[in-house]
Design a protein around this motif. Structure first.
Motif, PDB file in Angstrom:
ATOM      1  N   VAL A 224       0.852  -1.189   0.000  1.00  0.00           N
ATOM      2  CA  VAL A 224       0.000   0.000   0.000  1.00  0.00           C
ATOM      3  C   VAL A 224       0.887   1.238   0.000  1.00  0.00           C
ATOM      4  N   ARG A 225       0.261   2.380  -0.186  1.00  0.00           N
ATOM      5  CA  ARG A 225       0.920   3.664  -0.004  1.00  0.00           C
ATOM      6  C   ARG A 225      -0.138   4.685   0.387  1.00  0.00           C
ATOM      7  N   LEU A 226       0.325   5.790   0.917  1.00  0.00           N
ATOM      8  CA  LEU A 226      -0.573   6.882   1.267  1.00  0.00           C
ATOM      9  C   LEU A 226      -0.677   7.836   0.093  1.00  0.00           C
ATOM     10  N   GLN A 227      -1.897   8.177  -0.253  1.00  0.00           N
ATOM     11  CA  GLN A 227      -2.153   9.083  -1.373  1.00  0.00           C
ATOM     12  C   GLN A 227      -2.885  10.315  -0.857  1.00  0.00           C
ATOM     13  N   GLN A 228      -2.392  11.475  -1.210  1.00  0.00           N
ATOM     14  CA  GLN A 228      -3.025  12.711  -0.767  1.00  0.00           C
ATOM     15  C   GLN A 228      -4.461  12.802  -1.284  1.00  0.00           C
ATOM     16  N   CYS A 229      -5.345  13.151  -0.393  1.00  0.00           N
ATOM     17  CA  CYS A 229      -6.752  13.356  -0.736  1.00  0.00           C
ATOM     18  C   CYS A 229      -7.293  14.337   0.292  1.00  0.00           C
ATOM     19  N   GLU A 230      -7.580  15.532  -0.138  1.00  0.00           N
ATOM     20  CA  GLU A 230      -7.976  16.577   0.805  1.00  0.00           C
ATOM     21  C   GLU A 230      -9.162  16.145   1.654  1.00  0.00           C
ATOM     22  N   PRO A 231      -9.085  16.467   2.972  1.00  0.00           N
ATOM     23  CA  PRO A 231      -8.096  17.305   3.655  1.00  0.00           C
ATOM     24  C   PRO A 231      -6.964  16.515   4.321  1.00  0.00           C
ATOM     25  N   ALA A 232      -6.732  15.269   3.927  1.00  0.00           N
ATOM     26  CA  ALA A 232      -5.681  14.477   4.567  1.00  0.00           C
ATOM     27  C   ALA A 232      -5.060  13.552   3.522  1.00  0.00           C
ATOM     28  N   ALA A 233      -5.043  12.264   3.812  1.00  0.00           N
ATOM     29  CA  ALA A 233      -4.527  11.252   2.875  1.00  0.00           C
ATOM     30  C   ALA A 233      -5.329   9.983   3.068  1.00  0.00           C
ATOM     31  N   VAL A 234      -5.245   9.096   2.086  1.00  0.00           N
ATOM     32  CA  VAL A 234      -5.961   7.818   2.153  1.00  0.00           C
ATOM     33  C   VAL A 234      -5.000   6.692   1.798  1.00  0.00           C
ATOM     34  N   LEU A 235      -5.359   5.498   2.220  1.00  0.00           N
ATOM     35  CA  LEU A 235      -4.560   4.302   1.933  1.00  0.00           C
ATOM     36  C   LEU A 235      -5.028   3.705   0.616  1.00  0.00           C
ATOM     37  N   VAL A 236      -4.090   3.436  -0.292  1.00  0.00           N
ATOM     38  CA  VAL A 236      -4.426   2.826  -1.577  1.00  0.00           C
ATOM     39  C   VAL A 236      -3.464   1.677  -1.848  1.00  0.00           C
ATOM     40  N   GLU A 237      -3.875   0.772  -2.707  1.00  0.00           N
ATOM     41  CA  GLU A 237      -3.007  -0.339  -3.089  1.00  0.00           C
ATOM     42  C   GLU A 237      -1.823   0.176  -3.893  1.00  0.00           C
ATOM     43  N   ALA A 238      -0.708  -0.528  -3.799  1.00  0.00           N
ATOM     44  CA  ALA A 238       0.501  -0.129  -4.517  1.00  0.00           C
ATOM     45  C   ALA A 238       1.168  -1.354  -5.101  1.00  0.00           C
ATOM     46  N   GLU A 239       1.961  -1.126  -6.133  1.00  0.00           N
ATOM     47  CA  GLU A 239       2.771  -2.196  -6.681  1.00  0.00           C
ATOM     48  C   GLU A 239       3.912  -2.490  -5.716  1.00  0.00           C
ATOM     49  N   LYS A 240       4.345  -3.723  -5.668  1.00  0.00           N
ATOM     50  CA  LYS A 240       5.467  -4.091  -4.824  1.00  0.00           C
ATOM     51  C   LYS A 240       6.712  -3.330  -5.255  1.00  0.00           C
ATOM     52  N   ALA A 241       7.441  -2.793  -4.278  1.00  0.00           N
ATOM     53  CA  ALA A 241       8.673  -2.086  -4.590  1.00  0.00           C
ATOM     54  C   ALA A 241       9.665  -3.036  -5.248  1.00  0.00           C
ATOM     55  N   VAL A 242      10.393  -2.522  -6.216  1.00  0.00           N
ATOM     56  CA  VAL A 242      11.370  -3.337  -6.920  1.00  0.00           C
ATOM     57  C   VAL A 242      12.614  -3.491  -6.057  1.00  0.00           C
ATOM     58  N   LYS A 243      13.019  -4.732  -5.796  1.00  0.00           N
ATOM     59  CA  LYS A 243      14.169  -4.992  -4.949  1.00  0.00           C
ATOM     60  C   LYS A 243      15.415  -4.375  -5.559  1.00  0.00           C
ATOM     61  N   GLY A 244      16.129  -3.634  -4.747  1.00  0.00           N
ATOM     62  CA  GLY A 244      17.362  -3.025  -5.198  1.00  0.00           C
ATOM     63  C   GLY A 244      17.172  -1.714  -5.925  1.00  0.00           C
ATOM     64  N   GLU A 245      15.939  -1.297  -6.161  1.00  0.00           N
ATOM     65  CA  GLU A 245      15.705  -0.049  -6.857  1.00  0.00           C
ATOM     66  C   GLU A 245      16.007   1.106  -5.917  1.00  0.00           C
ATOM     67  N   THR A 246      16.862   2.013  -6.337  1.00  0.00           N
ATOM     68  CA  THR A 246      17.312   3.087  -5.452  1.00  0.00           C
ATOM     69  C   THR A 246      16.776   4.443  -5.848  1.00  0.00           C
ATOM     70  N   THR A 247      16.171   4.564  -7.012  1.00  0.00           N
ATOM     71  CA  THR A 247      15.652   5.858  -7.422  1.00  0.00           C
ATOM     72  C   THR A 247      14.215   6.018  -6.973  1.00  0.00           C
ATOM     73  N   VAL A 248      13.841   7.253  -6.727  1.00  0.00           N
ATOM     74  CA  VAL A 248      12.477   7.548  -6.302  1.00  0.00           C
ATOM     75  C   VAL A 248      11.545   7.483  -7.510  1.00  0.00           C
ATOM     76  N   LEU A 249      10.411   6.827  -7.357  1.00  0.00           N
ATOM     77  CA  LEU A 249       9.442   6.762  -8.442  1.00  0.00           C
ATOM     78  C   LEU A 249       8.703   8.084  -8.552  1.00  0.00           C
ATOM     79  N   THR A 250       8.667   8.626  -9.744  1.00  0.00           N
ATOM     80  CA  THR A 250       7.935   9.859  -9.990  1.00  0.00           C
ATOM     81  C   THR A 250       6.466   9.530 -10.271  1.00  0.00           C
ATOM     82  N   ARG A 251       5.668  10.579 -10.405  1.00  0.00           N
ATOM     83  CA  ARG A 251       4.266  10.377 -10.761  1.00  0.00           C
ATOM     84  C   ARG A 251       4.177   9.680 -12.114  1.00  0.00           C
TER      85      ARG A 251
END
Length: 315
Positions: A224-251
């Motif tokens: 999961v990850r937190l996604q901004q949704c006014e006025p706070a954030a919500v929990l949404v499903e996420a893809e599994k992080a890639v092992k060893g990936e060191t760069t930040v994923l952009t939008r």
């Protein structure tokens, strides 16, 4: 009451899920993780799904009344509930959800008796009681004391006994060992199920892992990850992080992975879907697509087929 062996074997011991594969009816469950990771976001999301009957992260729930006992951040909880409603196009009207409006010390007999009295007036009986957090809802409890933690487990079991509800306790991870909950192991030992929440990538992906399952098979890790949704954030499903990936994923990276999915897809079709979701100028869309495509290729996440198809290599 003591059964004969035949009587015991005839009893219905089948597990009845409150949240499919994650929390069973009448069980004691702990959700732990480091401070600020998003445990309360997960707990409030799960609780609202049970109360409203909406699936939790794609998992079916048994709808029922929920009692949520927070120890702090009451204003923040209002904002999170508003965000949850906005994200799901829902309202709180008629939802069988009762929120504690002040702190209690559940390890103090007089406070527990006060809660028991209030629960006695709530109908129907709750399906789920959430204690958020163990530390905040106790006073003077020594979490390193086996006796104190075992006594708190007995308190939670008493809540189960008088209501029939599943009890979910939100707790912190250990100071040195983030893979276990804080304090003596006696509360962990008393739980039917233990869920651990941790960070698994630099792009904000969180993992909910089944660290213990007394009854039944543990579920696969939930990402999961937190996604901004006014006025706070919500929990949404996420893809599994890639092992060893060191760069930040952009939008753009996240949208790329969403539209490509895990099956063969025509590159032109994926690019059109990407442009629609990214929603910038043609030049910005084109540049974002190229960057995301190159990053996925370099990471070995996809292959470009000669016939214009994109093949995902993610598991």
């Amino acid at each position: 009451m003591i059964d004969t062996l035949d009587e015991f074997m005839r009893r219905d011991r089948s597990q009845k899920w409150l949240v499919e594969g994650v929390i069973a009816e009448g069980e004691l469950t702990m959700l732990f993780g480091e401070s600020g990771i998003g445990k309360s976001f997960a707990a409030i999301d799960l609780a609202l799904c049970v109360a409203s009957g909406q699936p939790w992260l794609g998992r079916a729930v048994v709808q029922g009344l929920v009692v949520y006992l927070p120890s702090e951040g009451f204003d923040g909880l209002q904002a999170r509930i508003q965000a949850w409603c906005a994200h799901r196009s829902a309202t709180t009207e008629g939802v069988p959800f009762h929120m504690g409006a002040y702190e209690l010390a559940l390890n103090h007999p007089e406070d527990f008796a006060e809660l028991e009295g209030e629960l006695d007036h709530i109908r129907p009986d709750p399906k789920l009681i959430v204690i958020d957090t163990l530390t905040g809802m106790t006073k003077g409890l020594d979490q390193n004391s086996a006796k104190d933690m075992a006594a708190f487990a007995d308190t939670c079991k008493m809540l189960k006994l008088i209501t029939g509800a599943a009890v979910l306790v939100v707790h912190h991870s250990g100071h040195k060992d983030k893979g276990r909950s804080k304090g003596a192991v006696d509360f962990w030992a008393a739980c039917d199920r233990v869920l651990g929440m941790s960070r698994v990538g630099r792009d904000g992906v969180l993992s909910i892992k089944c660290a213990k399952s007394r009854n039944g098979e543990p579920f696969d890790d939930i990402h999961v990850r937190l996604q901004q949704c006014e006025p706070a954030a919500v929990l949404v499903e996420a893809e599994k992080a890639v092992k060893g990936e060191t760069t930040v994923l952009t939008r753009g990276d996240r949208i790329f992975r969403e539209v490509v999915g895990r099956k063969l897809i025509e590159e032109a079709k994926a690019k059109a879907a990407f442009n629609e979701k990214y929603g910038k100028s043609p030049g910005a869309n084109r540049n974002a697509w190229s960057r995301a495509l190159d990053k996925a290729l370099n990471a070995g996440l996809i292959e470009l087929e000669s016939d214009g198809l994109i093949l995902s290599r993610e598991k």
